[in-house]
Design a protein around this motif. Structure first.
Motif, short mmCIF file in Angstrom:
data_model
loop_
_atom_site.label_atom_id
_atom_site.label_comp_id
_atom_site.label_asym_id
_atom_site.label_seq_id
_atom_site.Cartn_x
_atom_site.Cartn_y
_atom_site.Cartn_z
N PRO A 61 0.81 -1.24 0.00
CA PRO A 61 0.00 0.00 0.00
C PRO A 61 0.83 1.28 0.00
N ILE A 62 2.05 1.22 0.52
CA ILE A 62 2.89 2.43 0.54
C ILE A 62 3.23 2.85 -0.89
N ALA A 63 3.75 1.91 -1.67
CA ALA A 63 4.10 2.23 -3.06
C ALA A 63 2.85 2.58 -3.86
N HIS A 64 1.74 1.89 -3.59
CA HIS A 64 0.49 2.17 -4.31
C HIS A 64 0.02 3.59 -4.04
N PHE A 65 0.18 4.07 -2.80
CA PHE A 65 -0.22 5.43 -2.46
C PHE A 65 0.56 6.46 -3.27
N PHE A 66 1.85 6.22 -3.45
CA PHE A 66 2.69 7.19 -4.15
C PHE A 66 2.40 7.25 -5.65
N VAL A 67 1.93 6.16 -6.23
CA VAL A 67 1.72 6.16 -7.69
C VAL A 67 0.26 6.38 -8.08
N SER A 68 -0.65 6.33 -7.13
CA SER A 68 -2.08 6.37 -7.48
C SER A 68 -2.78 7.63 -7.00
N THR A 69 -2.10 8.48 -6.24
CA THR A 69 -2.75 9.68 -5.72
C THR A 69 -1.89 10.91 -6.01
N GLY A 70 -2.57 12.06 -6.15
CA GLY A 70 -1.84 13.31 -6.35
C GLY A 70 -1.00 13.68 -5.15
N ALA A 71 -1.53 13.42 -3.94
CA ALA A 71 -0.78 13.71 -2.72
C ALA A 71 0.48 12.84 -2.65
N LEU A 92 4.29 14.15 -2.49
CA LEU A 92 5.18 13.72 -1.41
C LEU A 92 6.43 13.07 -1.98
N TYR A 93 6.28 12.33 -3.08
CA TYR A 93 7.44 11.70 -3.71
C TYR A 93 8.42 12.76 -4.23
N ILE A 94 7.90 13.81 -4.85
CA ILE A 94 8.75 14.90 -5.33
C ILE A 94 9.46 15.57 -4.15
#
Length: 241
Positions: free
Chosen positions: A59-69, A73-75
């Motif tokens: 779910p951590i990686a999924h959050f970074f690739v599937s949401t604008g937030a 946060l990744y940037i």
């Protein structure tokens, strides 16, 4: 302390000079080297721990690739190490601010490495880890051996800096004008060679040139060399997988 002459009783105490014409106490330099590698070990273990959590908790990686937030946060995580290095440069001798900033720097970069590995096959990650470990240990032992015999690698600095600039420009071209899998493989190979050179160069500086108060900066240099070598090898294996 930096200019303390080398004394005969240092040899009797068990310390040996690291390189010819050494003008300082070998015991002090060995203590400095042990401190730097202790910090580096902590950084690498923290990177492995954070990376493992990101890779195995999907779910951590999924959050970074599937949401604008997540993307924002990744940037921010990518920019954080660069933003932290400026205050770290000024406070690298001030305890405990240096360790606090070092922790932020390490954890943010570890998160970026973990997200990179989250979308890479386990076989590729394992191959990169094994090869990185072998190369780093071999180059470190070689540099200590060469320094003991009077070899100096300070001349590599300008060449490595120029090569790094070429690599950065090459990477930017790849972003805006993708040149295909072969080009990615060439990029990874060039990056691997450059950071192998940096491992030798920074280890030589650790032995001869870093002052005793620059333990944080010395650890960061070696840490970045190892992480960038790992990412370069990961690029090669991913492109050829």
């Amino acid at each position: 302390m930096w200019t303390q002459p080398y004394r005969k009783n240092d040899l009797e105490a068990g310390a040996r000079p690291l390189y010819p014409l050494m003008q300082e106490s070998p015991e002090l330099r060995w203590a400095f080297i042990r401190k730097v590698y202790s910090i580096l070990t902590f950084q690498l273990l923290a990177t492995i721990a954070v990376g493992a959590v990101v890779v195995f908790v999907h779910p951590i990686a999924h959050f970074f690739v599937s949401t604008g937030a997540g993307l924002a946060l990744y940037i921010l995580l990518i920019l954080t190490p660069f933003l932290v290095m400026l205050p770290l440069y000024f406070y690298h001798q001030k305890h405990p601010f240096n360790y606090l900033l070092l922790g932020i720097f390490t954890l943010s970069l570890a998160f970026v490495v973990g997200l990179t590995c989250a979308f890479t096959s386990g076989k590729v990650i394992l191959e990169s880890v094994i090869l990185t470990t072998v190369v780093v240990m071999s180059l470190t032992l070689y540099t200590f051996w060469a320094a003991r015999r009077g070899h100096d690698f300070n001349f590599l600095g300008p060449f490595l800096f120029g090569a790094l600039l070429v690599l950065v420009v090459f990477g930017m071209i790849q972003i805006f004008f993708p040149l295909g899998r072969i080009s990615v493989t060439i990029y990874g190979c060039l990056a691997s060679l450059i950071f192998c050179g940096y491992i030798i160069y920074d280890t030589d500086n650790l032995i001869k040139r870093f002052s005793y108060d620059e333990y944080i900066w010395a650890a960061i240099c070696l840490y970045l060399d190892i992480i960038n070598l790992f990412l370069a090898l990961l690029t090669i294996f991913s492109a050829t997988d």
